[in-house]
Design a protein around this motif. Structure first.
Motif, PDB file in Angstrom:
ATOM      1  N   THR A  37       0.839  -1.201   0.000  1.00  0.00           N
ATOM      2  CA  THR A  37       0.000   0.000   0.000  1.00  0.00           C
ATOM      3  C   THR A  37       0.873   1.249   0.000  1.00  0.00           C
ATOM      4  OG1 THR A  37      -1.772  -1.172   1.154  1.00  0.00           O
ATOM      5  CG2 THR A  37      -1.821   1.242   1.249  1.00  0.00           C
ATOM      6  N   TYR A  38       1.919   1.259   0.837  1.00  0.00           N
ATOM      7  CA  TYR A  38       2.849   2.396   0.862  1.00  0.00           C
ATOM      8  C   TYR A  38       3.470   2.590  -0.528  1.00  0.00           C
ATOM      9  CZ  TYR A  38       7.134   5.006   1.274  1.00  0.00           C
ATOM     10  OH  TYR A  38       8.137   5.915   1.040  1.00  0.00           O
ATOM     11  N   LEU A  39       3.967   1.510  -1.117  1.00  0.00           N
ATOM     12  CA  LEU A  39       4.635   1.616  -2.416  1.00  0.00           C
ATOM     13  C   LEU A  39       3.673   2.069  -3.516  1.00  0.00           C
ATOM     14  CD1 LEU A  39       6.963  -1.490  -2.140  1.00  0.00           C
ATOM     15  CD2 LEU A  39       7.607   0.933  -1.975  1.00  0.00           C
ATOM     16  N   ALA A  40       2.417   1.643  -3.448  1.00  0.00           N
ATOM     17  CA  ALA A  40       1.423   2.114  -4.416  1.00  0.00           C
ATOM     18  C   ALA A  40       1.190   3.605  -4.248  1.00  0.00           C
ATOM     19  CB  ALA A  40       0.117   1.347  -4.253  1.00  0.00           C
ATOM     20  N   LEU A  41       1.211   4.061  -3.015  1.00  0.00           N
ATOM     21  CA  LEU A  41       0.988   5.474  -2.730  1.00  0.00           C
ATOM     22  C   LEU A  41       2.164   6.341  -3.175  1.00  0.00           C
ATOM     23  CD1 LEU A  41      -1.324   7.088  -1.534  1.00  0.00           C
ATOM     24  CD2 LEU A  41      -0.229   6.884   0.689  1.00  0.00           C
ATOM     25  N   VAL A  42       3.360   5.770  -3.189  1.00  0.00           N
ATOM     26  CA  VAL A  42       4.532   6.508  -3.687  1.00  0.00           C
ATOM     27  C   VAL A  42       4.264   6.986  -5.113  1.00  0.00           C
ATOM     28  CG1 VAL A  42       6.943   6.237  -4.442  1.00  0.00           C
ATOM     29  CG2 VAL A  42       6.245   5.426  -2.187  1.00  0.00           C
ATOM     30  N   ASP A  43       3.613   6.129  -5.912  1.00  0.00           N
ATOM     31  CA  ASP A  43       3.326   6.456  -7.311  1.00  0.00           C
ATOM     32  C   ASP A  43       2.029   7.246  -7.491  1.00  0.00           C
ATOM     33  OD1 ASP A  43       5.614   5.069  -8.135  1.00  0.00           O
ATOM     34  OD2 ASP A  43       4.512   3.178  -8.309  1.00  0.00           O
ATOM     35  N   ARG A  44       1.246   7.384  -6.411  1.00  0.00           N
ATOM     36  CA  ARG A  44      -0.059   8.038  -6.503  1.00  0.00           C
ATOM     37  C   ARG A  44      -0.271   9.019  -5.335  1.00  0.00           C
ATOM     38  NH1 ARG A  44      -0.101   2.849  -7.641  1.00  0.00           N
ATOM     39  NH2 ARG A  44      -0.984   2.114  -9.592  1.00  0.00           N
ATOM     40  N   PRO A  45       0.565  10.051  -5.229  1.00  0.00           N
ATOM     41  CA  PRO A  45       0.422  10.988  -4.104  1.00  0.00           C
ATOM     42  C   PRO A  45      -0.939  11.677  -4.116  1.00  0.00           C
ATOM     43  CG  PRO A  45       1.976  11.836  -5.726  1.00  0.00           C
ATOM     44  CD  PRO A  45       1.609  10.457  -6.162  1.00  0.00           C
ATOM     45  N   GLY A  46      -1.457  11.905  -2.923  1.00  0.00           N
ATOM     46  CA  GLY A  46      -2.732  12.605  -2.804  1.00  0.00           C
ATOM     47  C   GLY A  46      -3.937  11.727  -3.076  1.00  0.00           C
ATOM     48  N   SER A  47      -3.758  10.420  -3.028  1.00  0.00           N
ATOM     49  CA  SER A  47      -4.855   9.495  -3.320  1.00  0.00           C
ATOM     50  C   SER A  47      -5.792   9.332  -2.135  1.00  0.00           C
ATOM     51  CB  SER A  47      -4.318   8.112  -3.690  1.00  0.00           C
ATOM     52  OG  SER A  47      -3.637   8.149  -4.914  1.00  0.00           O
ATOM     53  N   THR A  48      -7.034   9.036  -2.466  1.00  0.00           N
ATOM     54  CA  THR A  48      -8.006   8.663  -1.448  1.00  0.00           C
ATOM     55  C   THR A  48      -8.052   7.143  -1.383  1.00  0.00           C
ATOM     56  OG1 THR A  48      -9.843   8.562  -3.014  1.00  0.00           O
ATOM     57  CG2 THR A  48      -9.400  10.710  -1.960  1.00  0.00           C
ATOM     58  N   ILE A  49      -8.707   6.637  -0.361  1.00  0.00           N
ATOM     59  CA  ILE A  49      -8.843   5.187  -0.229  1.00  0.00           C
ATOM     60  C   ILE A  49      -9.592   4.622  -1.428  1.00  0.00           C
ATOM     61  CG2 ILE A  49      -9.989   3.392   1.137  1.00  0.00           C
ATOM     62  CD1 ILE A  49      -9.047   5.012   3.622  1.00  0.00           C
TER      63      ILE A  49
END
Length: 125
Positions: A37-49
């Motif tokens: 989840t952290y690594l996915a968020l690295v590529d998608r800053p500012g994402s919602t759940i």
């Protein structure tokens, strides 16, 4: 820095060639899906759940629990965005990878120092 997680460094020591994901999971005491989840968020800053459901192929509640853990560990930041119709939604951004690498190094250095102190403090009878 974030509260001290329950490190799983023993798991790390059992692997002769651990992946970055394994190191991160063990040092921060998080589950592999939380690391993903952290690594996915690295590529998608500012994402919602909701925006992460598709890429992670996980349900909302699982992602929400992962974000709570990552937030508590200091690995993500969250901002509240007001919605036009009222209410709000949280947007999550991963702490920058260089900062997380520094946190990993610091945690491992502290652990190594503690182990050295145990070794040095052992008195043979």
């Amino acid at each position: 820095m974030a509260p001290d997680p329950e490190h799983r460094l023993g798991e790390l020591m059992e692997s002769s060639n651990p992946s970055f994901e394994t190191v991160m999971s063990c040092v921060f005491g998080i589950e592999p899906h939380e690391t993903r989840t952290y690594l996915a968020l690295v590529d998608r800053p500012g994402s919602t759940i909701d925006e992460l459901e598709g890429p992670l192929e996980r349900d909302r509640s699982t992602i929400n629990r992962a974000m709570t853990t990552l937030y508590e560990r200091g690995l993500v930041r969250r901002d509240r965005r007001l919605l036009d119709g009222g209410g709000y939604v949280y947007q999550y951004t991963a702490v920058a990878l260089p900062e997380v690498k520094l946190m990993l190094h610091e945690s491992l250095d502290l652990w190594t120092e503690m182990v050295h102190d145990v070794i040095d403090g052992f008195a043979s009878e």
